[in-house]
Design a protein around this motif. Structure first.
Motif, mmCIF file in Angstrom:
data_model
loop_
_atom_site.group_PDB
_atom_site.id
_atom_site.type_symbol
_atom_site.label_atom_id
_atom_site.label_comp_id
_atom_site.label_asym_id
_atom_site.label_seq_id
_atom_site.Cartn_x
_atom_site.Cartn_y
_atom_site.Cartn_z
ATOM 1 N N UNK A 83 2.992 13.886 -7.372
ATOM 2 C CA UNK A 83 2.913 14.753 -6.189
ATOM 3 C C UNK A 83 1.867 14.236 -5.205
ATOM 4 N N UNK A 84 0.739 13.717 -5.715
ATOM 5 C CA UNK A 84 -0.269 13.145 -4.820
ATOM 6 C C UNK A 84 0.264 11.896 -4.114
ATOM 7 N N UNK A 85 0.972 11.051 -4.869
ATOM 8 C CA UNK A 85 1.531 9.837 -4.287
ATOM 9 C C UNK A 85 2.561 10.188 -3.223
ATOM 10 N N UNK A 86 3.398 11.181 -3.499
ATOM 11 C CA UNK A 86 4.406 11.602 -2.528
ATOM 12 C C UNK A 86 3.724 12.149 -1.270
ATOM 13 N N UNK A 87 2.662 12.916 -1.447
ATOM 14 C CA UNK A 87 1.938 13.451 -0.284
ATOM 15 C C UNK A 87 1.273 12.349 0.522
ATOM 16 N N UNK A 88 0.668 11.395 -0.161
ATOM 17 C CA UNK A 88 0.020 10.276 0.530
ATOM 18 C C UNK A 88 1.057 9.430 1.251
ATOM 19 N N UNK A 89 2.194 9.219 0.621
ATOM 20 C CA UNK A 89 3.253 8.432 1.257
ATOM 21 C C UNK A 89 3.737 9.108 2.547
ATOM 22 N N UNK A 90 3.893 10.411 2.501
ATOM 23 C CA UNK A 90 4.324 11.141 3.701
ATOM 24 C C UNK A 90 3.287 11.008 4.821
ATOM 25 N N UNK A 91 2.014 11.106 4.456
ATOM 26 C CA UNK A 91 0.951 10.984 5.458
ATOM 27 C C UNK A 91 0.913 9.588 6.072
ATOM 28 N N UNK A 92 1.093 8.563 5.259
ATOM 29 C CA UNK A 92 1.092 7.179 5.775
ATOM 30 C C UNK A 92 2.281 6.969 6.692
ATOM 31 N N UNK A 93 3.439 7.429 6.306
ATOM 32 C CA UNK A 93 4.627 7.284 7.167
ATOM 33 C C UNK A 93 4.445 8.024 8.500
ATOM 34 N N UNK A 94 3.849 9.217 8.395
ATOM 35 C CA UNK A 94 3.606 9.975 9.631
ATOM 36 C C UNK A 94 2.614 9.238 10.529
ATOM 37 N N UNK A 95 1.558 8.690 9.939
ATOM 38 C CA UNK A 95 0.555 7.958 10.728
ATOM 39 C C UNK A 95 1.157 6.709 11.352
ATOM 40 N N UNK A 96 2.022 6.007 10.637
ATOM 41 C CA UNK A 96 2.668 4.803 11.193
ATOM 42 C C UNK A 96 3.584 5.184 12.345
ATOM 43 N N UNK A 97 4.308 6.283 12.218
ATOM 44 C CA UNK A 97 5.203 6.713 13.306
ATOM 45 C C UNK A 97 4.417 7.139 14.542
ATOM 46 N N UNK A 98 3.299 7.816 14.328
ATOM 47 C CA UNK A 98 2.512 8.308 15.459
ATOM 48 C C UNK A 98 1.700 7.193 16.121
ATOM 49 N N UNK A 99 1.202 6.228 15.349
ATOM 50 C CA UNK A 99 0.338 5.167 15.887
ATOM 51 C C UNK A 99 0.787 3.798 15.369
ATOM 52 N N UNK A 100 1.927 3.301 15.833
ATOM 53 C CA UNK A 100 2.439 2.039 15.307
ATOM 54 C C UNK A 100 1.552 0.842 15.661
ATOM 55 N N UNK A 101 1.014 0.788 16.873
ATOM 56 C CA UNK A 101 0.189 -0.345 17.295
ATOM 57 C C UNK A 101 -1.132 -0.349 16.518
ATOM 58 N N UNK A 102 -1.753 0.788 16.346
ATOM 59 C CA UNK A 102 -3.010 0.875 15.599
ATOM 60 C C UNK A 102 -2.782 0.484 14.148
ATOM 61 N N UNK A 103 -1.650 0.879 13.600
ATOM 62 C CA UNK A 103 -1.334 0.535 12.220
ATOM 63 C C UNK A 103 -1.195 -0.973 12.064
ATOM 64 N N UNK A 104 -0.502 -1.635 13.003
ATOM 65 C CA UNK A 104 -0.377 -3.098 12.960
ATOM 66 C C UNK A 104 -1.743 -3.768 13.096
ATOM 67 N N UNK A 105 -2.600 -3.231 13.942
ATOM 68 C CA UNK A 105 -3.951 -3.789 14.114
ATOM 69 C C UNK A 105 -4.775 -3.664 12.822
ATOM 70 N N UNK A 106 -4.711 -2.532 12.191
ATOM 71 C CA UNK A 106 -5.452 -2.321 10.935
ATOM 72 C C UNK A 106 -4.916 -3.251 9.852
ATOM 73 N N UNK A 107 -3.599 -3.377 9.757
ATOM 74 C CA UNK A 107 -2.991 -4.264 8.758
ATOM 75 C C UNK A 107 -3.397 -5.710 9.007
#
Length: 120
Positions: A83-107
């Motif tokens: 359940x924690x992994x599923x919640x974290x996965x949802x948060x990461x996907x949401x963050x990537x959708x909201x801030x795609x350029x920032x996510x690429x920069x961090x990666x």
């Protein structure tokens, strides 16, 4: 025992019949004592065996109970991790959708840092 082996008895006959009877009586008494000892040892052995079996059964039941508790606890931990992994996965996907350029920069920054550390 009526007479001892080394006791003086006036009832002894010259030919030793009374002495033989006394020895036979003593041997009979010794055989009875040995039979009683064997019986006592057998009884105590059986009692010790029953006690040991009962303790082994109790220990096995306790171990089985502890194993069941451990399995239930492990299953609960796995469920919590899923359940924690599923919640974290949802948060990461949401963050990537909201801030795609920032996510690429961090990666990219993480990749450069990892490459620099591995090069040394």
């Amino acid at each position: 025992m009526a007479t001892g082996l080394f006791s003086s008895s006036s009832s002894r006959k010259r030919n030793g019949e009374a002495a033989d009877a006394s020895i036979e009586d003593q041997l009979h008494d010794i055989r009875e004592d040995i039979a009683q000892l064997v019986s006592l040892i057998a009884d105590r052995g059986m009692a010790a065996s029953r006690d040991t079996k009962a303790k082994a059964r109790s220990t096995r039941e306790q171990a089985e109970s502890d194993l069941q508790d451990l399995l239930a606890s492990g299953e609960q931990m796995i469920s919590d991790l899923r359940s924690r992994y599923a919640g974290t996965e949802r948060e990461v996907r949401r963050a990537v959708r909201e801030h795609p350029v920032a996510t690429l920069g961090v990666a990219a920054a993480i990749g450069l840092i990892a490459a620099a550390l591995l090069r040394r």
